[in-house]
Each structure stands twice: as C-alpha cells, then as structure tokens.
Design a protein around this motif. Structure first.
Motif, mmCIF file in Angstrom:
data_model
loop_
_atom_site.group_PDB
_atom_site.id
_atom_site.type_symbol
_atom_site.label_atom_id
_atom_site.label_comp_id
_atom_site.label_asym_id
_atom_site.label_seq_id
_atom_site.Cartn_x
_atom_site.Cartn_y
_atom_site.Cartn_z
ATOM 1 N N LEU A 5 0.829 -1.214 0.000
ATOM 2 C CA LEU A 5 0.000 0.000 0.000
ATOM 3 C C LEU A 5 0.855 1.252 0.000
ATOM 4 N N ASP A 6 1.921 1.241 0.778
ATOM 5 C CA ASP A 6 2.791 2.408 0.855
ATOM 6 C C ASP A 6 3.503 2.648 -0.484
ATOM 7 N N GLY A 7 3.955 1.582 -1.112
ATOM 8 C CA GLY A 7 4.646 1.723 -2.400
ATOM 9 C C GLY A 7 3.724 2.201 -3.511
ATOM 10 N N VAL A 8 2.552 1.590 -3.602
ATOM 11 C CA VAL A 8 1.595 1.989 -4.641
ATOM 12 C C VAL A 8 1.089 3.405 -4.375
ATOM 13 N N LEU A 12 1.481 6.630 -6.825
ATOM 14 C CA LEU A 12 0.341 7.413 -7.298
ATOM 15 C C LEU A 12 0.485 8.895 -6.950
ATOM 16 N N VAL A 13 1.013 9.193 -5.764
ATOM 17 C CA VAL A 13 1.251 10.594 -5.396
ATOM 18 C C VAL A 13 2.252 11.216 -6.362
ATOM 19 N N PHE A 14 3.319 10.489 -6.659
ATOM 20 C CA PHE A 14 4.332 10.999 -7.580
ATOM 21 C C PHE A 14 3.761 11.214 -8.984
ATOM 22 N N LEU A 15 3.046 10.207 -9.504
ATOM 23 C CA LEU A 15 2.496 10.318 -10.849
ATOM 24 C C LEU A 15 1.433 11.411 -10.940
ATOM 25 N N GLY A 16 0.610 11.539 -9.913
ATOM 26 C CA GLY A 16 -0.394 12.595 -9.908
ATOM 27 C C GLY A 16 0.238 13.978 -9.868
ATOM 28 N N GLY A 17 1.263 14.132 -9.047
ATOM 29 C CA GLY A 17 1.961 15.418 -8.974
ATOM 30 C C GLY A 17 2.654 15.786 -10.272
ATOM 31 N N VAL A 18 3.315 14.804 -10.884
ATOM 32 C CA VAL A 18 3.972 15.054 -12.168
ATOM 33 C C VAL A 18 2.933 15.363 -13.244
ATOM 34 N N GLY A 26 3.565 22.172 -18.917
ATOM 35 C CA GLY A 26 4.026 21.541 -20.147
ATOM 36 C C GLY A 26 5.338 20.787 -19.974
ATOM 37 N N TRP A 27 5.900 20.794 -18.771
ATOM 38 C CA TRP A 27 7.135 20.064 -18.502
ATOM 39 C C TRP A 27 6.836 18.594 -18.296
ATOM 40 N N PHE A 28 7.874 17.804 -18.151
ATOM 41 C CA PHE A 28 7.790 16.373 -17.858
ATOM 42 C C PHE A 28 6.941 15.633 -18.891
ATOM 43 N N ASP A 29 7.216 15.864 -20.149
ATOM 44 C CA ASP A 29 6.419 15.249 -21.207
ATOM 45 C C ASP A 29 6.508 13.728 -21.170
ATOM 46 N N LYS A 30 7.675 13.184 -20.951
ATOM 47 C CA LYS A 30 7.846 11.725 -20.935
ATOM 48 C C LYS A 30 7.538 11.122 -19.578
ATOM 49 N N MET A 31 7.493 11.936 -18.519
ATOM 50 C CA MET A 31 7.283 11.412 -17.176
ATOM 51 C C MET A 31 5.838 11.518 -16.710
ATOM 52 N N ALA A 32 4.921 11.751 -17.592
ATOM 53 C CA ALA A 32 3.525 11.893 -17.190
ATOM 54 C C ALA A 32 2.681 10.773 -17.794
ATOM 55 N N PRO A 33 2.814 9.538 -17.261
ATOM 56 C CA PRO A 33 2.026 8.442 -17.821
ATOM 57 C C PRO A 33 0.534 8.580 -17.550
ATOM 58 N N THR A 34 0.141 9.411 -16.593
ATOM 59 C CA THR A 34 -1.287 9.630 -16.371
ATOM 60 C C THR A 34 -1.903 10.400 -17.532
ATOM 61 N N ARG A 35 -1.063 10.993 -18.361
ATOM 62 C CA ARG A 35 -1.531 11.665 -19.576
ATOM 63 C C ARG A 35 -2.244 10.668 -20.489
ATOM 64 N N LEU A 36 -1.776 9.426 -20.498
ATOM 65 C CA LEU A 36 -2.431 8.397 -21.305
ATOM 66 C C LEU A 36 -3.860 8.169 -20.838
ATOM 67 N N LEU A 37 -4.078 8.225 -19.530
ATOM 68 C CA LEU A 37 -5.428 8.068 -18.997
ATOM 69 C C LEU A 37 -6.311 9.247 -19.397
ATOM 70 N N VAL A 54 -6.913 14.047 -8.356
ATOM 71 C CA VAL A 54 -7.608 12.918 -7.734
ATOM 72 C C VAL A 54 -6.666 11.728 -7.598
ATOM 73 N N ILE A 55 -5.843 11.475 -8.598
ATOM 74 C CA ILE A 55 -4.872 10.381 -8.528
ATOM 75 C C ILE A 55 -3.898 10.609 -7.377
ATOM 76 N N ALA A 56 -3.423 11.840 -7.224
ATOM 77 C CA ALA A 56 -2.493 12.152 -6.130
ATOM 78 C C ALA A 56 -3.172 12.013 -4.772
ATOM 79 N N VAL A 57 -4.413 12.441 -4.658
ATOM 80 C CA VAL A 57 -5.131 12.344 -3.381
ATOM 81 C C VAL A 57 -5.410 10.885 -3.022
ATOM 82 N N VAL A 58 -5.760 10.078 -4.002
ATOM 83 C CA VAL A 58 -5.971 8.644 -3.742
ATOM 84 C C VAL A 58 -4.669 7.994 -3.281
#
Length: 70
Positions: A5-8, A12-18, A26-37, A54-58
C-alpha cells in the motif's frame, strides 16, 4: 500489505503530482504516464488537472491507510 500500500500510494502521489505539473506547465512530457489516462478516456479530456489531483489524493490516502495498519 503495508509495504505494498505504501509503495503503490507513493507511486500514485508521484504520478499525480507530475501529471499536474505537466498539465499546468508543459514540462515532464515523458514522465507523465497519467496523460495516457486523460487523453484516452473521453470525459477526462477537458479535466486533466482535476483527474491528476484525484490520482495524487488517492495515493496520499493509500499512504495514510498503510500508516494506520502499521
């Protein structure tokens, strides 16, 4: 279970923030996999910042739940 739970949650906090930074600056073009969603789900297309928040809060909630377990 706590480590999973801590790792996931941390991921999610990292991906949501990025994702939020990517949508706002417009930064982090390659580091934003949530963009696909947000690009592939029709109703999230116009609300990408909100979806990433919402992803970061979850993720934060998952980290808090993991902390309460241990």
């Amino acid at each position: 279970m706590k480590k999973i739970l801590d790792g996931v949650g941390g991921l999610l906090v990292f991906l949501g923030g990025v994702g939020v930074l990517h949508e706002l600056t417009g930064w982090f073009d390659k580091m934003a996999p949530t963009r696909l969603l947000t690009e592939n789900v029709g109703f999230l297309d116009d609300q990408a910042v909100f979806a990433n928040l919402v992803i970061a809060v979850v993720g934060f909630a998952m980290c808090m739940i993991a902390d309460r377990l241990g």
